[in-house]
Design a protein around this motif. Structure first.
Motif, PDB file in Angstrom:
ATOM      1  N   LEU A 155       0.824  -1.202   0.000  1.00  0.00           N
ATOM      2  CA  LEU A 155       0.000   0.000   0.000  1.00  0.00           C
ATOM      3  C   LEU A 155       0.861   1.255   0.000  1.00  0.00           C
ATOM      4  O   LEU A 155       1.976   1.253   0.519  1.00  0.00           O
ATOM      5  CB  LEU A 155      -0.900   0.022   1.248  1.00  0.00           C
ATOM      6  N   THR A 156       0.324   2.328  -0.563  1.00  0.00           N
ATOM      7  CA  THR A 156       0.975   3.633  -0.458  1.00  0.00           C
ATOM      8  C   THR A 156       0.711   4.163   0.958  1.00  0.00           C
ATOM      9  O   THR A 156      -0.192   3.665   1.651  1.00  0.00           O
ATOM     10  CB  THR A 156       0.408   4.625  -1.475  1.00  0.00           C
ATOM     11  N   PRO A 157       1.461   5.168   1.422  1.00  0.00           N
ATOM     12  CA  PRO A 157       1.219   5.708   2.769  1.00  0.00           C
ATOM     13  C   PRO A 157      -0.225   6.157   2.989  1.00  0.00           C
ATOM     14  O   PRO A 157      -0.791   5.928   4.070  1.00  0.00           O
ATOM     15  CB  PRO A 157       2.198   6.886   2.847  1.00  0.00           C
ATOM     16  N   ARG A 158      -0.828   6.788   1.985  1.00  0.00           N
ATOM     17  CA  ARG A 158      -2.208   7.252   2.160  1.00  0.00           C
ATOM     18  C   ARG A 158      -3.200   6.091   2.149  1.00  0.00           C
ATOM     19  O   ARG A 158      -4.188   6.092   2.895  1.00  0.00           O
ATOM     20  CB  ARG A 158      -2.554   8.280   1.077  1.00  0.00           C
ATOM     21  N   GLU A 159      -2.960   5.098   1.316  1.00  0.00           N
ATOM     22  CA  GLU A 159      -3.807   3.905   1.329  1.00  0.00           C
ATOM     23  C   GLU A 159      -3.704   3.210   2.679  1.00  0.00           C
ATOM     24  O   GLU A 159      -4.700   2.751   3.244  1.00  0.00           O
ATOM     25  CB  GLU A 159      -3.389   2.960   0.209  1.00  0.00           C
ATOM     26  N   HIS A 160      -2.481   3.135   3.190  1.00  0.00           N
ATOM     27  CA  HIS A 160      -2.242   2.497   4.489  1.00  0.00           C
ATOM     28  C   HIS A 160      -2.985   3.246   5.593  1.00  0.00           C
ATOM     29  O   HIS A 160      -3.652   2.626   6.438  1.00  0.00           O
ATOM     30  CB  HIS A 160      -0.734   2.476   4.774  1.00  0.00           C
ATOM     31  N   ALA A 161      -2.885   4.568   5.595  1.00  0.00           N
ATOM     32  CA  ALA A 161      -3.543   5.374   6.626  1.00  0.00           C
ATOM     33  C   ALA A 161      -5.057   5.183   6.593  1.00  0.00           C
ATOM     34  O   ALA A 161      -5.706   5.035   7.632  1.00  0.00           O
ATOM     35  CB  ALA A 161      -3.187   6.840   6.437  1.00  0.00           C
ATOM     36  N   ALA A 162      -5.634   5.170   5.389  1.00  0.00           N
ATOM     37  CA  ALA A 162      -7.083   5.012   5.253  1.00  0.00           C
ATOM     38  C   ALA A 162      -7.535   3.631   5.710  1.00  0.00           C
ATOM     39  O   ALA A 162      -8.509   3.490   6.460  1.00  0.00           O
ATOM     40  CB  ALA A 162      -7.503   5.248   3.800  1.00  0.00           C
ATOM     41  N   LEU A 163      -6.812   2.600   5.282  1.00  0.00           N
ATOM     42  CA  LEU A 163      -7.210   1.233   5.619  1.00  0.00           C
ATOM     43  C   LEU A 163      -7.032   0.959   7.111  1.00  0.00           C
ATOM     44  O   LEU A 163      -7.811   0.210   7.713  1.00  0.00           O
ATOM     45  CB  LEU A 163      -6.407   0.232   4.787  1.00  0.00           C
ATOM     46  N   ALA A 164      -6.011   1.572   7.724  1.00  0.00           N
ATOM     47  CA  ALA A 164      -5.788   1.397   9.163  1.00  0.00           C
ATOM     48  C   ALA A 164      -6.973   1.938   9.956  1.00  0.00           C
ATOM     49  O   ALA A 164      -7.421   1.330  10.933  1.00  0.00           O
ATOM     50  CB  ALA A 164      -4.496   2.083   9.592  1.00  0.00           C
ATOM     51  N   VAL A 165      -7.495   3.095   9.536  1.00  0.00           N
ATOM     52  CA  VAL A 165      -8.664   3.667  10.209  1.00  0.00           C
ATOM     53  C   VAL A 165      -9.884   2.772  10.006  1.00  0.00           C
ATOM     54  O   VAL A 165     -10.613   2.462  10.948  1.00  0.00           O
ATOM     55  CB  VAL A 165      -8.967   5.081   9.677  1.00  0.00           C
ATOM     56  N   LEU A 166     -10.091   2.329   8.788  1.00  0.00           N
ATOM     57  CA  LEU A 166     -11.284   1.526   8.473  1.00  0.00           C
ATOM     58  C   LEU A 166     -11.281   0.176   9.184  1.00  0.00           C
ATOM     59  O   LEU A 166     -12.324  -0.282   9.660  1.00  0.00           O
ATOM     60  CB  LEU A 166     -11.379   1.321   6.950  1.00  0.00           C
ATOM     61  N   ILE A 167     -10.107  -0.479   9.269  1.00  0.00           N
ATOM     62  CA  ILE A 167     -10.091  -1.820   9.870  1.00  0.00           C
ATOM     63  C   ILE A 167     -10.260  -1.756  11.382  1.00  0.00           C
ATOM     64  O   ILE A 167     -10.824  -2.664  11.986  1.00  0.00           O
ATOM     65  CB  ILE A 167      -8.813  -2.604   9.491  1.00  0.00           C
ATOM     66  N   THR A 168      -9.772  -0.671  12.013  1.00  0.00           N
ATOM     67  CA  THR A 168      -9.958  -0.570  13.461  1.00  0.00           C
ATOM     68  C   THR A 168     -11.410  -0.269  13.817  1.00  0.00           C
ATOM     69  O   THR A 168     -11.806  -0.418  14.966  1.00  0.00           O
ATOM     70  CB  THR A 168      -9.054   0.526  14.068  1.00  0.00           C
ATOM     71  N   ARG A 169     -12.188   0.138  12.829  1.00  0.00           N
ATOM     72  CA  ARG A 169     -13.614   0.382  13.059  1.00  0.00           C
ATOM     73  C   ARG A 169     -14.468  -0.469  12.122  1.00  0.00           C
ATOM     74  O   ARG A 169     -15.569  -0.067  11.742  1.00  0.00           O
ATOM     75  CB  ARG A 169     -13.936   1.863  12.842  1.00  0.00           C
TER      76      ARG A 169
END
Length: 225
Positions: free
Chosen positions: A150-164
């Motif tokens: 993942l790119t840094p922005r993809e990683h940041a978005a997916l990290a938020v989504l998976i924790t919720r």
């Protein structure tokens, strides 16, 4: 590591959120005690970073109420220079650590990580939604046991989504996590990031859905979060 940042100074909070996220933490911000209480009631955190001078309630009162209801989440308190009385009261009320302002970001991160290690026995914190697994210590995403690039922005978005996962995340909230607070990027730029993520998740049992009026949600076809 999922961290709740309770800080009313907007610039300080924005700086800490960005810095913690870039270091692999998953920070959420509460600007006052009431917001912190709402978030603590519905989420599980690995640690809480708490400023004492909150607009609606003193941080030590919030800490006391947390401990009284059995909340044992590790709490690191940010104190003013020489505030010995706050430290003593904080220890008596169940604070786990203190850091005096001004502080070095590296020290804050090290202290929070140490608190989490002590409370969790050094076990890596993992979050899973279907076949998608996120290890917050290594910051790695695995999809069907294969590393997801993942790119840094993809990683940041997916990290938020998976924790919720299983609950919608507002578009604006997701945008703030993915793009810098002072970014001039248009809000709709988050759609591009999500489009790329959807392509990388295509064919798996995990997908990102748009919940009309509420935001975006990560969910598993088989219903496991």
């Amino acid at each position: 590591m999922r961290v709740l940042l309770v800080e009313d100074e907007r610039e300080m909070a924005a700086w800490l959120e960005r810095a913690l996220a870039q270091s692999g933490f998953l920070p959420e911000h509460a600007p006052d005690a009431a917001s912190a209480e709402r978030l603590l009631a519905i989420n599980d955190y690995d640690a809480v970073i708490m400023d004492l001078r909150l607009p609606d309630k003193h941080g030590l009162v919030l800490l006391r109420e947390m401990r009284n209801r059995g909340d044992i989440t590790p709490v690191l308190i940010l104190t003013a220079q020489g505030a010995l009385q706050d430290r003593v009261r904080g220890l008596n009320l169940g604070a786990d650590d203190f850091l005096t302002k001004p502080f070095a970001l590296e020290e804050l991160e090290a202290r929070v990580a140490a608190l989490v290690r002590r409370s969790r026995g050094r076990q890596a914190q993992r979050v899973q939604c279907g076949s998608l697994l996120y290890d917050s210590d290594s910051r790695a995403f695995m999809l069907d046991s294969v590393l997801l690039h993942l790119t840094p922005r993809e990683h940041a978005a997916l990290a938020v989504l998976i924790t919720r996962s299983g609950a919608p995340v507002e578009k604006n909230q997701l945008f703030i996590r993915v793009f810098d607070h002072d970014s001039e990027t248009n809000l709709d730029a988050i759609e591009v990031v999500l489009h790329r993520l959807r392509k990388k998740l295509a064919g798996s049992d995990v997908h990102i859905v748009t919940v009309r009026g509420l935001g975006y949600m990560l969910e598993s076809i088989n219903g496991s979060h």
